[in-house]
Design an enzyme around this catalytic site. Sequence first.
Site, PDB file in Angstrom:
ATOM      1  N   ASP A   1       3.820  -2.734   3.762  1.00 23.03           N
ATOM      2  CA  ASP A   1       3.196  -1.245   4.048  1.00 23.03           C
ATOM      3  C   ASP A   1       1.912  -1.120   4.962  1.00 23.03           C
ATOM      4  OD1 ASP A   1       2.590  -2.432   1.417  1.00 23.03           O
ATOM      5  OD2 ASP A   1       1.441  -0.592   0.667  1.00 23.03           O
TER       6      ASP A   1
ATOM      7  N   GLU B   1       1.245  -7.316   2.614  1.00 24.96           N
ATOM      8  CA  GLU B   1       2.413  -6.691   2.130  1.00 24.96           C
ATOM      9  C   GLU B   1       2.916  -5.581   3.158  1.00 24.96           C
ATOM     10  OE1 GLU B   1       2.365  -4.873  -1.754  1.00 24.96           O
ATOM     11  OE2 GLU B   1       4.537  -4.770  -2.051  1.00 24.96           O
TER      12      GLU B   1
ATOM     13  N   HIS C   1      -4.328  -7.433   3.689  1.00 33.68           N
ATOM     14  CA  HIS C   1      -3.230  -7.596   2.533  1.00 33.68           C
ATOM     15  C   HIS C   1      -1.921  -8.011   3.409  1.00 33.68           C
ATOM     16  CE1 HIS C   1      -0.518  -7.099  -0.747  1.00 33.68           C
ATOM     17  NE2 HIS C   1      -0.511  -6.003  -0.766  1.00 33.68           N
TER      18      HIS C   1
ATOM     19  N   ASP D   1      -5.421  -1.670  -1.273  1.00 29.95           N
ATOM     20  CA  ASP D   1      -4.726  -1.257  -2.255  1.00 29.95           C
ATOM     21  C   ASP D   1      -5.583  -0.612  -3.365  1.00 29.95           C
ATOM     22  OD1 ASP D   1      -1.886  -1.240  -1.430  1.00 29.95           O
ATOM     23  OD2 ASP D   1      -1.751  -3.370  -2.132  1.00 29.95           O
TER      24      ASP D   1
ATOM     25  N   HIS E   1      -3.427  -6.971  -5.540  1.00 29.24           N
ATOM     26  CA  HIS E   1      -2.379  -7.134  -6.372  1.00 29.24           C
ATOM     27  C   HIS E   1      -1.555  -8.295  -5.997  1.00 29.24           C
ATOM     28  CE1 HIS E   1       1.183  -4.917  -4.860  1.00 29.24           C
ATOM     29  NE2 HIS E   1       0.292  -4.893  -3.847  1.00 29.24           N
TER      30      HIS E   1
ATOM     31  N   HIS F   1       8.221   0.312  -3.027  1.00 28.92           N
ATOM     32  CA  HIS F   1       8.685  -1.047  -3.509  1.00 28.92           C
ATOM     33  C   HIS F   1      10.039  -0.956  -3.788  1.00 28.92           C
ATOM     34  CE1 HIS F   1       4.169  -2.161  -4.976  1.00 28.92           C
ATOM     35  NE2 HIS F   1       4.445  -2.523  -3.999  1.00 28.92           N
TER      36      HIS F   1
ATOM     37  N   TYR G   1      -0.671   5.190 -10.433  1.00 29.86           N
ATOM     38  CA  TYR G   1      -0.739   4.225  -9.506  1.00 29.86           C
ATOM     39  C   TYR G   1      -1.514   2.849 -10.264  1.00 29.86           C
ATOM     40  CZ  TYR G   1      -2.387   1.852  -4.924  1.00 29.86           C
ATOM     41  OH  TYR G   1      -2.448   0.966  -3.820  1.00 29.86           O
TER      42      TYR G   1
ATOM     43  N   HIS H   1      -4.137   3.626   0.755  1.00 31.09           N
ATOM     44  CA  HIS H   1      -3.295   4.847   0.439  1.00 31.09           C
ATOM     45  C   HIS H   1      -4.031   5.902  -0.057  1.00 31.09           C
ATOM     46  CE1 HIS H   1       0.254   2.037   0.627  1.00 31.09           C
ATOM     47  NE2 HIS H   1      -0.189   1.173   0.060  1.00 31.09           N
TER      48      HIS H   1
HETATM   49 FE1  FEO Z   1       0.550  -3.999  -1.905  1.00 30.84          FE
HETATM   50 FE2  FEO Z   1      -0.052  -1.127  -0.517  1.00 30.84          FE
HETATM   51  O1  FEO Z   1       0.746  -2.877  -0.543  1.00 30.84           O
END
Ligand code: FEO
Length: 395
Positions: free
Chosen positions: A83, A81, A79, A165, A146, A23, A193, A226
């Site tokens: 990543d 995002e 998701h 996530d 999230h 981030h 996390y 992750h």
């Molecule tokens: Fe919300 Fe692992 O990205």
Amino acid sequence: MKKQVKSNVSWVGKVDWELLKFHGDEYSTNKGSSYNSYLIQEEKTVLIDTVWAPFAEEYVENLSKEIDLNKIDYIIANHGEVDHSGGLPALMKRIPETPIYCTANAVNSLKGQYHQDWNFNVVKTGDKIDIGNGKELIFVEMTMLHWPDSMATYLTQDNILFSNDAFGQHLATERLFNDLVDQCELFEECIKYFANILTPFNPILRNKLDEVIALNLPIDIIATGHGVIWRDNPMQIVEKYLEWANDYQENQITIIYDTMWNGTKVLAEKIAEGIVSTDSDVNVKLFNLPKSDENDIITEVFKSKAVIIGSPTVGNSILHSVAGFVQLMKSMRFKNKKAAAFGCYGWSGEAVKVLNDLMKDAGFEVIDEGLRNQWNPEEKSIEEAIKFGEKIAKI
Ligand code: FEO
């Protein structure tokens, strides 16, 4: 390299051993991370999520060695995002017509980031797609966990929840499964996390966990976005989330400070002495802010029942490191935590009042007017700091 998860499901992601910050610079990833992508090869071939953008070309290259990319029937974007979606632009250049299944919010986030009009197929909670051999994918929206676009995907028969996530952790490992890694290291990263990423969404998370549990789907594996895949007692991490999402705290007091010429540091240490002399059970931890990892301190705040925060007075206010950290705590929306402030000063001495106001604004219950000390601590002020600690321990 493709690794088998279960039956016809494989991991095709990327382990990022070098990642130090996530981030931007907001989250320290001292143990690296991974971007987990999964390939399901039933009658239909399905790809779930991709990897972070810097690894896109490598990812697509590796994937094309495992399968003919044109054989991918569906892409699931849990998701948006970067990543998880960062591999999409390179992949979609190769297979531009392939349908992407995602939430309506994910269409917005993917279009907003990549400015492409891919073949989007919007899904909602309970929607299913048949992938052959009697297996289905069922979608579960995870709104605000999230991001507004987040969702999870459940594979029937193999009973795998692809949670993205949720339930993840930033941990680089070549050992794919939770039972193969050091358990202390794993849970340290899980709680960090949770504390740093999910705490602000606790009320939503509590409702969502209840909703997912009520679906009564048998879960044999939780395949995260992750870190490790939970195959050994996967519900253990769900139970931890239920515990952590309930304004979790331990018998801990955390003292956080910055100091210019060590006066405020001496106060911090003496306050700690006062607390432990009064309550030998309480776990007291001290952090000099600029010498510590802020995300690790957030984890300690998450575990604490009280935070004692210190700064010397400078320019009628406080040090910017402390101000920034209080802002970080505020953004976590912690509940049910007490606070008190302390600090040295030379002539005006506003720091404690500034800290009291900031901590109240950050949602903490300020339990004392605070400890102010003019110039360097000497015998009398050291005694006062110890007494201050004793008082805090009794509240
Ligand atoms: Fe919300 Fe692992 O990205």
